[in-house]
Design a protein around this motif. Structure first.
Motif, short mmCIF file in Angstrom:
data_model
loop_
_atom_site.label_atom_id
_atom_site.label_comp_id
_atom_site.label_asym_id
_atom_site.label_seq_id
_atom_site.Cartn_x
_atom_site.Cartn_y
_atom_site.Cartn_z
N LEU A 168 0.82 -1.21 0.00
CA LEU A 168 0.00 0.00 0.00
C LEU A 168 0.86 1.26 0.00
O LEU A 168 0.61 2.20 -0.77
CB LEU A 168 -0.92 0.00 1.22
CG LEU A 168 -2.07 -1.00 1.21
CD1 LEU A 168 -2.78 -1.02 2.56
CD2 LEU A 168 -3.06 -0.66 0.10
N LEU A 169 1.89 1.25 0.86
CA LEU A 169 2.76 2.42 0.93
C LEU A 169 3.53 2.61 -0.38
O LEU A 169 3.78 3.75 -0.79
CB LEU A 169 3.74 2.27 2.09
CG LEU A 169 3.16 2.45 3.49
CD1 LEU A 169 4.21 2.16 4.55
CD2 LEU A 169 2.63 3.87 3.66
N GLY A 170 3.89 1.52 -1.02
CA GLY A 170 4.59 1.64 -2.30
C GLY A 170 3.72 2.31 -3.35
O GLY A 170 4.18 3.20 -4.08
N TYR A 171 2.46 1.89 -3.42
CA TYR A 171 1.54 2.49 -4.39
C TYR A 171 1.28 3.96 -4.09
O TYR A 171 1.40 4.83 -4.96
CB TYR A 171 0.22 1.72 -4.39
CG TYR A 171 -0.84 2.32 -5.28
CD1 TYR A 171 -0.71 2.29 -6.66
CD2 TYR A 171 -1.96 2.94 -4.73
CE1 TYR A 171 -1.68 2.85 -7.48
CE2 TYR A 171 -2.93 3.49 -5.54
CZ TYR A 171 -2.78 3.45 -6.92
OH TYR A 171 -3.74 4.02 -7.72
N VAL A 172 0.97 4.24 -2.81
CA VAL A 172 0.68 5.62 -2.43
C VAL A 172 1.92 6.49 -2.59
O VAL A 172 1.84 7.64 -3.06
CB VAL A 172 0.14 5.69 -0.99
CG1 VAL A 172 -0.04 7.13 -0.54
CG2 VAL A 172 -1.20 4.95 -0.90
N SER A 173 3.09 5.97 -2.22
CA SER A 173 4.32 6.74 -2.34
C SER A 173 4.65 7.04 -3.79
O SER A 173 5.13 8.15 -4.12
CB SER A 173 5.49 5.98 -1.69
OG SER A 173 5.25 5.79 -0.31
N PHE A 174 4.40 6.08 -4.67
CA PHE A 174 4.64 6.33 -6.10
C PHE A 174 3.76 7.47 -6.59
O PHE A 174 4.24 8.40 -7.27
CB PHE A 174 4.36 5.06 -6.90
CG PHE A 174 4.36 5.29 -8.39
CD1 PHE A 174 5.54 5.46 -9.07
CD2 PHE A 174 3.16 5.33 -9.09
CE1 PHE A 174 5.55 5.68 -10.45
CE2 PHE A 174 3.15 5.55 -10.46
CZ PHE A 174 4.35 5.72 -11.14
N LEU A 175 2.47 7.44 -6.25
CA LEU A 175 1.58 8.52 -6.67
C LEU A 175 1.98 9.85 -6.04
O LEU A 175 1.90 10.91 -6.69
CB LEU A 175 0.14 8.18 -6.29
CG LEU A 175 -0.52 7.03 -7.04
CD1 LEU A 175 -1.97 6.86 -6.57
CD2 LEU A 175 -0.50 7.28 -8.56
#
Length: 367
Positions: A131-138
């Motif tokens: 989840l953090l990877g996806y949100v951090s990418f955005l």
């Protein structure tokens, strides 16, 4: 080579998107994907580099991966404390501190999972990291493209300058953050007015339709083009429950007290949100000059989200940002990103749900 080719494709999509409309979040995602695949390509190319260069690059990469999150979390916590001291303990001012504490919490949970060899904690950490990877990418896409958007040239011709409101001090005084917007709006107005010339009429003249051939000679007489109208400045902001006057009135008074011509100001005093700022300002602009173009002024951390909302509300304008104190940036940027993330919740929430499901499946498979 494959990663470089994919990066080139996304870079082309990014360029085409910017040319079509720079006020799209997909442009930020294209730029982020292009940068990501370029980085993957460069990492793969390290194998072909001389041994000394390859080893140094790998050590630096490991240091960034290992120490970067710790340093970032510490900086966010420090900034959060400073934000609270300067701006108070309102929820919006706690975002940087909460983000830093949250990062430390995830790192602690990961350490406990490794030490205890707990499959449950391991699955929880994996899910959080997904989840953090996806949100951090955005988030990185948002921050990177927002910085680029603020540096894109704005149109040299426009009919209006729209300054978005913010809260007042003591119910009626313009705070420094809003004063920064107003001064940037004045600069934008003066630039537009200078290009149109000092003799532009204040209101539109509506000439009678002339006879195209008054002499009956079969030759149409050319119409004399009307001089361009001078720009107008719109102060936009309604009256909050703790405010004595509408924000737009305080903003207009601030400008007039500093020599701005009162007859070139329109006051939009109904709005409560940024989206309403833009919608109600559009009504005023269309009433005076239908289809007019504008320059929208807000603070720099807010510029990209305001641009997204301008596109959504049909406002024909680009956004420029005014300077903001450095300590204010982290919490303000997190708040802006959260609002954009929720704006596109029909895409983001299902993806987050799929990542949660993936984490649950990994946990079940590990049992």
């Amino acid at each position: 080579m494959f990663a470089f080719a994919v990066a080139a494709v996304f870079l082309l999509l990014f360029g085409a998107g910017v040319l079509r409309d720079r006020r799209r979040f997909r442009n930020a995602v294209y730029l982020g994907l292009a940068t990501t695949f370029l980085g993957v390509g460069l990492l793969a190319a390290i194998e072909d580099a001389p041994p000394g260069i390859a080893g140094t690059a790998l050590i630096l990469l490991l240091l960034v991966v290992a120490l970067g999150p710790v340093a970032l979390a510490a900086l966010l916590c420090a900034n959060g404390v400073k934000m609270i001291r300067k701006e108070g303990r309102r929820p919006a001012n706690l975002l940087a501190l909460l983000a830093g504490l949250g990062m430390f919490g995830v790192m602690a949970l990961a350490a406990v999972a490794v030490v205890t060899h707990s499959r449950l904690l391991g699955a929880a950490v994996l899910t959080l990291l997904l989840l953090l990877g996806y949100v951090s990418f955005l988030f990185l896409c948002f921050v990177g493209y927002a910085a680029l958007y603020r540096r894109m040239p704005v149109r040299r011709e426009a009919d209006y300058v729209v300054v978005l409101g913010a809260g007042l001090l003591g119910g009626r005084r313009v705070p420094p953050l809003l004063a920064s917007r107003l001064e940037r709006g004045r600069q934008a107005y003066e630039g537009l007015a200078e290009r149109r010339g000092p003799d532009a009429p204040a209101t539109a003249a509506v000439p009678a339709a002339p006879d195209p051939d008054p002499q009956g000679l079969g030759v149409a007489k050319a119409r004399t083009p009307l001089p361009p109208l001078p720009p107008l400045l719109v102060t936009s902001g309604g009256q909050g429950p703790d405010e004595e006057v509408p924000e737009s009135h305080a903003m207009a008074d601030y400008l007039v007290d500093r020599g701005f011509p009162a007859d070139r100001i329109l006051r939009e005093d109904r709005s409560r949100t940024t989206e309403e700022n833009l919608r109600f300002s559009k009504v005023l602009m269309d009433a005076e000059r239908p289809g007019a173009e504008c320059v929208i002024v807000t603070n720099d951390f807010h510029a990209f989200r305001a641009a997204l909302l301008a596109r959504r509300t049909g406002v024909n304008g680009q956004v420029v940002g005014s300077p903001t104190a450095a300590y204010y940036w982290p919490s303000a940027t997190i708040r802006e990103f959260a609002a954009v993330f929720l704006t596109y919740r029909r895409v983001n929430l299902p993806i987050c749900g799929a990542l949660l499901l993936l984490g649950a499946l990994v946990f079940v498979a590990a049992l």
